[in-house]
Design an enzyme around this catalytic site. Sequence first.
Site, PDB file in Angstrom:
ATOM      1  N   THR A 263      11.817 -32.731 -38.027  1.00 22.00           N
ATOM      2  CA  THR A 263      11.828 -31.270 -38.048  1.00 22.00           C
ATOM      3  C   THR A 263      13.267 -30.795 -38.066  1.00 22.00           C
ATOM      4  O   THR A 263      14.128 -31.373 -37.411  1.00 22.00           O
ATOM      5  CB  THR A 263      11.057 -30.693 -36.838  1.00 22.00           C
ATOM      6  OG1 THR A 263       9.686 -31.065 -36.943  1.00 22.00           O
ATOM      7  CG2 THR A 263      11.132 -29.175 -36.796  1.00 22.00           C
ATOM      8  N   PHE A 265      15.852 -27.733 -37.268  1.00 23.51           N
ATOM      9  CA  PHE A 265      15.987 -26.547 -36.424  1.00 23.51           C
ATOM     10  C   PHE A 265      17.254 -25.804 -36.824  1.00 23.51           C
ATOM     11  O   PHE A 265      18.212 -26.424 -37.299  1.00 23.51           O
ATOM     12  CB  PHE A 265      16.103 -26.955 -34.947  1.00 23.51           C
ATOM     13  CG  PHE A 265      14.900 -27.706 -34.441  1.00 23.51           C
ATOM     14  CD1 PHE A 265      13.889 -27.045 -33.754  1.00 23.51           C
ATOM     15  CD2 PHE A 265      14.776 -29.078 -34.655  1.00 23.51           C
ATOM     16  CE1 PHE A 265      12.780 -27.730 -33.296  1.00 23.51           C
ATOM     17  CE2 PHE A 265      13.671 -29.773 -34.198  1.00 23.51           C
ATOM     18  CZ  PHE A 265      12.671 -29.101 -33.515  1.00 23.51           C
TER      19      PHE A 265
END
Length: 363
Positions: A263, A265
Site C-alpha cells: 500500500t 501512503f
Amino acid sequence: MTDSPTNLDSLRQRIDELDNEILRLISARADCAKQVAEVKTKHDPSAVFYRPEREAQVLRRIMELNPGPLNSEEMARLFREIMSACLALEQPTKVAYLGPEGTFTQQAALKHFGESAVSMPMAAIDEVFREVEAGAVNYGVVPVENSTEGVVSHTLDSFMDSSIRICGEVVLRIHHHLLVADTTLRDKVSRVYSHPQSLAQCRKWLDAHYPRAERVPVSSNAEAARMIKSEWHSAAIAGDMAAKLYGLEKVAEKIEDRPDNSTRFLIIGSQHVPMSGEDKTSIVVAMRNQPGALHDLLEPFHRHSIDLTRLETRPSRTGVWNYVFFIDFKGHVDEPRVAAVLEEVRLRASEVKVLGSYPVGVL
Ligand SMILES: C=C(O[C@@H]1C=C(C(=O)O)C=C[C@H]1O)C(=O)O
C-alpha cells in the site's frame, strides 16, 4: 576461532569500545542538528524543521555507502531512527494518521517519521486533512492506493477541496494474518472481521480455508482485532501491529492472495518541498467534456518523455470539474522540463492544481 571465554570476552570488549564510539558520534550528530535548528530559526522565526528532501538524501547516501554485512534497508532503518531523534531535538513532529491505533497507516507513519514523532489516530481520512489544515499537527498520513485493490478514493476526493500539499510518500508491504483471541474456539470460527480492502486482498485464501464463514466488513483492521476479543466464534484479519496491540495469536500468517501486496501512503502538509534528486509530482486536472480530452492531456507528457506513474479518473463534484484526472509523474515542478509540460497542460485544461512535488519513497 574457537568459542572460548577469552575470545568472547575480547569480542565483547571490542563491542563496548565500538559502542562508546557510536555513542560519541550520535551525540555529535545530535549537536549538529541542534545547531541546524538555531540557523533555521535565525533566518526565519516560523521556519519548518522537517526537511523531507534532505532526509531522503541522507537515507539514499547511507544505502549507497553501506559496506555490509547489514543490508541497506536495515541500515537505513537505523539511520531513520537517529534522524527521527535528532529532529525531535529541533522540534517534536506531530503527525495525524488514519486510526485507530494498530492500523497499517500507523505503521506507515512510524516507518516514515520514526519512533520519536508524536502520532495521533484520527477516525476518518477527512479528519486527518482537517487537523493538518487547522495546524493542529505538522503532517498527516493517509493511504492512497493498494497494489491489489486499487485507489483509496476518499483520499483523492479530499484533495479536491483542500489546500493541503503532498510532502512525501511511503510504501509498505502489507502482510495479513488470520488472528484469534485466547478465548476463540478455533475450529468453530463462523465469522471473519476485517476492513473491506483486507477482506478483498485475502479473498482466495478465505474461499479455500473458510468458505462458509461470514465475512464482516468493519471500519479498520485494528477495529476487527478489538472486536474478536469478546466473540468466541470470530476471527480477524489484520497485521502485526494490531495483533501485538490486542494480544492476538496468528492462526495463519501472510494470507494475502498476492505476495507483493503493498500500500502506498501520502504524507500531507503545507510546505513546498525542494528537489531531492529523485522526485515525483502529483497533479489534479479538470478537462472539458469533449472527445479526445484525455489524449490532449497526456500528449505533452509523452512528447517531453515524462514518465507517468499513475492516472486515476474521479467523477466531478462541481460544474468546473467535469472530468477530473489525478496524475503522478516522475520529476519535480522546479525542473524546467516539468514546468514546460505543466504550462502546456494549463492551456488545454480548464483547471490544474499541483498537489506537490516530493521525494520518491526511500524505505
Ligand atoms: C538537521 C536537519 O533537520 C532535520 C533533521 C535531519 C537529520 O537529522 O539529518 C534532516 C533533515 C531535517 O528533517 C537539516 O535540515 O539538515
